[in-house]
Design a protein around this motif. Structure first.
Motif, PDB file in Angstrom:
ATOM      1  N   ARG A  10       0.816  -1.213   0.000  1.00 56.62           N
ATOM      2  CA  ARG A  10       0.000   0.000   0.000  1.00 56.62           C
ATOM      3  C   ARG A  10       0.855   1.271   0.000  1.00 56.62           C
ATOM      4  O   ARG A  10       0.631   2.183  -0.784  1.00 56.62           O
ATOM      5  N   ALA A  11       1.873   1.317   0.866  1.00 59.02           N
ATOM      6  CA  ALA A  11       2.709   2.514   0.957  1.00 59.02           C
ATOM      7  C   ALA A  11       3.875   2.485  -0.028  1.00 59.02           C
ATOM      8  O   ALA A  11       4.311   3.531  -0.525  1.00 59.02           O
ATOM      9  N   TYR A  12       4.371   1.293  -0.330  1.00 58.37           N
ATOM     10  CA  TYR A  12       5.583   1.154  -1.142  1.00 58.37           C
ATOM     11  C   TYR A  12       5.307   1.254  -2.638  1.00 58.37           C
ATOM     12  O   TYR A  12       6.194   1.625  -3.417  1.00 58.37           O
ATOM     13  N   ALA A  13       4.088   0.939  -3.064  1.00 61.66           N
ATOM     14  CA  ALA A  13       3.765   0.858  -4.490  1.00 61.66           C
ATOM     15  C   ALA A  13       4.207   2.084  -5.295  1.00 61.66           C
ATOM     16  O   ALA A  13       4.776   1.937  -6.384  1.00 61.66           O
ATOM     17  N   PRO A  14       3.987   3.320  -4.824  1.00 57.87           N
ATOM     18  CA  PRO A  14       4.383   4.472  -5.637  1.00 57.87           C
ATOM     19  C   PRO A  14       5.889   4.571  -5.877  1.00 57.87           C
ATOM     20  O   PRO A  14       6.326   5.277  -6.786  1.00 57.87           O
ATOM     21  N   PHE A  15       6.683   3.865  -5.078  1.00 58.35           N
ATOM     22  CA  PHE A  15       8.140   3.943  -5.181  1.00 58.35           C
ATOM     23  C   PHE A  15       8.758   2.653  -5.689  1.00 58.35           C
ATOM     24  O   PHE A  15       9.974   2.538  -5.804  1.00 58.35           O
ATOM     25  N   TYR A  16       7.905   1.676  -5.987  1.00 58.21           N
ATOM     26  CA  TYR A  16       8.369   0.354  -6.367  1.00 58.21           C
ATOM     27  C   TYR A  16       9.261   0.396  -7.607  1.00 58.21           C
ATOM     28  O   TYR A  16      10.384  -0.098  -7.597  1.00 58.21           O
ATOM     29  N   ASP A  17       8.777   1.001  -8.677  1.00 60.36           N
ATOM     30  CA  ASP A  17       9.553   1.061  -9.911  1.00 60.36           C
ATOM     31  C   ASP A  17      10.788   1.944  -9.747  1.00 60.36           C
ATOM     32  O   ASP A  17      11.884   1.593 -10.196  1.00 60.36           O
ATOM     33  N   GLY A  18      10.619   3.078  -9.069  1.00 60.65           N
ATOM     34  CA  GLY A  18      11.724   4.005  -8.906  1.00 60.65           C
ATOM     35  C   GLY A  18      12.849   3.479  -8.047  1.00 60.65           C
ATOM     36  O   GLY A  18      13.984   3.967  -8.137  1.00 60.65           O
ATOM     37  N   SER A  19      12.565   2.467  -7.206  1.00 62.87           N
ATOM     38  CA  SER A  19      13.610   1.903  -6.359  1.00 62.87           C
ATOM     39  C   SER A  19      14.436   0.849  -7.096  1.00 62.87           C
ATOM     40  O   SER A  19      15.310   0.220  -6.512  1.00 62.87           O
ATOM     41  N   GLY A  20      14.117   0.646  -8.379  1.00 59.28           N
ATOM     42  CA  GLY A  20      14.910  -0.265  -9.197  1.00 59.28           C
ATOM     43  C   GLY A  20      14.258  -1.604  -9.465  1.00 59.28           C
ATOM     44  O   GLY A  20      14.805  -2.427 -10.212  1.00 59.28           O
ATOM     45  N   GLN A  21      13.076  -1.848  -8.904  1.00 61.80           N
ATOM     46  CA  GLN A  21      12.440  -3.152  -9.056  1.00 61.80           C
ATOM     47  C   GLN A  21      12.014  -3.434 -10.493  1.00 61.80           C
ATOM     48  O   GLN A  21      11.879  -4.591 -10.896  1.00 61.80           O
ATOM     49  N   SER A  74      -2.874  -6.570  -4.897  1.00 60.21           N
ATOM     50  CA  SER A  74      -2.612  -5.262  -4.309  1.00 60.21           C
ATOM     51  C   SER A  74      -3.361  -4.168  -5.058  1.00 60.21           C
ATOM     52  O   SER A  74      -3.043  -3.879  -6.218  1.00 60.21           O
ATOM     53  N   PRO A  75      -4.334  -3.518  -4.432  1.00 59.70           N
ATOM     54  CA  PRO A  75      -5.027  -2.415  -5.107  1.00 59.70           C
ATOM     55  C   PRO A  75      -4.078  -1.297  -5.522  1.00 59.70           C
ATOM     56  O   PRO A  75      -4.252  -0.696  -6.589  1.00 59.70           O
ATOM     57  N   ALA A  76      -3.064  -1.036  -4.700  1.00 59.01           N
ATOM     58  CA  ALA A  76      -2.127   0.045  -5.018  1.00 59.01           C
ATOM     59  C   ALA A  76      -1.303  -0.277  -6.257  1.00 59.01           C
ATOM     60  O   ALA A  76      -1.067   0.595  -7.110  1.00 59.01           O
ATOM     61  N   MET A  77      -0.859  -1.523  -6.381  1.00 57.15           N
ATOM     62  CA  MET A  77      -0.074  -1.914  -7.548  1.00 57.15           C
ATOM     63  C   MET A  77      -0.939  -1.919  -8.806  1.00 57.15           C
ATOM     64  O   MET A  77      -0.508  -1.466  -9.872  1.00 57.15           O
ATOM     65  N   ILE A  78      -2.143  -2.444  -8.695  1.00 56.08           N
ATOM     66  CA  ILE A  78      -3.051  -2.487  -9.845  1.00 56.08           C
ATOM     67  C   ILE A  78      -3.375  -1.068 -10.322  1.00 56.08           C
ATOM     68  O   ILE A  78      -3.459  -0.805 -11.528  1.00 56.08           O
ATOM     69  N   ALA A  79      -3.554  -0.145  -9.399  1.00 62.74           N
ATOM     70  CA  ALA A  79      -3.860   1.237  -9.781  1.00 62.74           C
ATOM     71  C   ALA A  79      -2.725   1.824 -10.621  1.00 62.74           C
ATOM     72  O   ALA A  79      -2.966   2.522 -11.616  1.00 62.74           O
TER      73      ALA A  79
END
Length: 273
Positions: A10-21, A74-79
């Motif tokens: 929920r909290a990490y999703a907005p930074f998931y791609d930017g953190s290199g994942q 994950s609703p946050a990831m799907i969004a």
């Protein structure tokens, strides 16, 4: 259990791609299209990506001409995945469904516009993927078996299931205990611990979002992965009407060894004839 809604991203999703994942999905797409599918051909180009996250693999497949549906609980990831898909031509645009891959057809499913059950038909996919050690998050054999059953139900006869899993060797010996990632406006600190009795690695992730002028907001997540013996995984795959065609040291076409960090599983849906 069916109906669970807790979202560890929920909290990490907005930074998931930017953190290199995002790099993993790009690398796996190249591996899938360049190595696995030429060696394990399939008839069609309709794909289901289980645990799709922010949708990178699904988007790459769509760009390569595949019809793709991505599923994540994950609703946050799907969004984020749906937002990214808006930049893709409508004719190629993948669809993203919020659902648990253990109970795909039992869940309440939401796509970009209303109900998506018509698109998610059993036995209609030529390829099912589940990547980035998502299966390691299944902490019981029952849950792991449920994921394999979902893949088998989704596949056409002779369709292909491709997935990866972290090995015990990696979780116990190679996964660093402490990792720090710094990006503009984001700092991530993670600490991992492996329990030999449960074969589970627990990672505590703490993130700080903001800047030096206005300050930082802190969030915390717990991620647990379980390692399974390859023999146990092969048995569960076989019990789901799938036949294992290959077990690769991931990102190669070589057999696994004692120090393999990640296994790529390739299994085919057994013909109903």
């Amino acid at each position: 259990m069916p109906g669970e809604t807790f979202d560890i991203y929920r909290a990490y999703a907005p930074f998931y791609d930017g953190s290199g994942q995002i790099r993993f999905a790009v690398l796996f797409a190249s591996y899938l299209l360049g190595d696995i599918l030429p060696r394990h051909p399939i008839a069609g180009r309709r794909a289901l990506d289980l645990a799709c996250g922010t949708g990178t693999l699904a988007l790459i497949l769509a760009d390569a001409g595949w019809s793709v549906i991505g599923v994540d609980r994950s609703p946050a990831m799907i969004a984020i995945a749906r937002s990214r898909a808006q930049s893709v031509d409508a004719a190629l645009r993948p669809h993203f469904v919020e659902a648990d891959m253990r109970w795909l057809w039992q869940n309440s499913m939401r796509a970009e516009h209303g109900d998506s059950t018509e698109a998610l038909q059993r036995g209609s996919f030529d390829l099912v993927t589940c990547t980035y050690d998502s299966l390691n998050y299944m902490l019981t054999e029952e849950d792991l078996a449920a994921c394999f059953s979902t893949a088998a139900e989704a596949l056409t006869s002779e369709g292909l299931f491709v997935a990866d899993m972290n090995t015990r060797h990696f979780l116990e010996h190679d996964w660093g205990e402490v990792e720090i990632i710094e990006r503009p406006g984001f700092i991530q600190v993670s600490r991992s611990h492996f329990d030999p009795e449960t074969a589970c690695s627990t990672m505590r992730l703490i993130g700080f979002v903001g800047d030096d002028e206005s300050g930082y907001e802190r969030f915390e997540e717990i991620h647990i992965e379980r390692a399974y013996p390859p023999e146990a995984v092969a048995s569960l795959i076989g019990a789901a009407s799938l036949t294992v065609e290959a077990v690769y040291d991931c990102f190669t076409t070589q057999p696994i060894g004692e120090r393999t960090q990640r296994i790529a599983w390739v299994a085919r849906k057994r013909s109903s004839l």
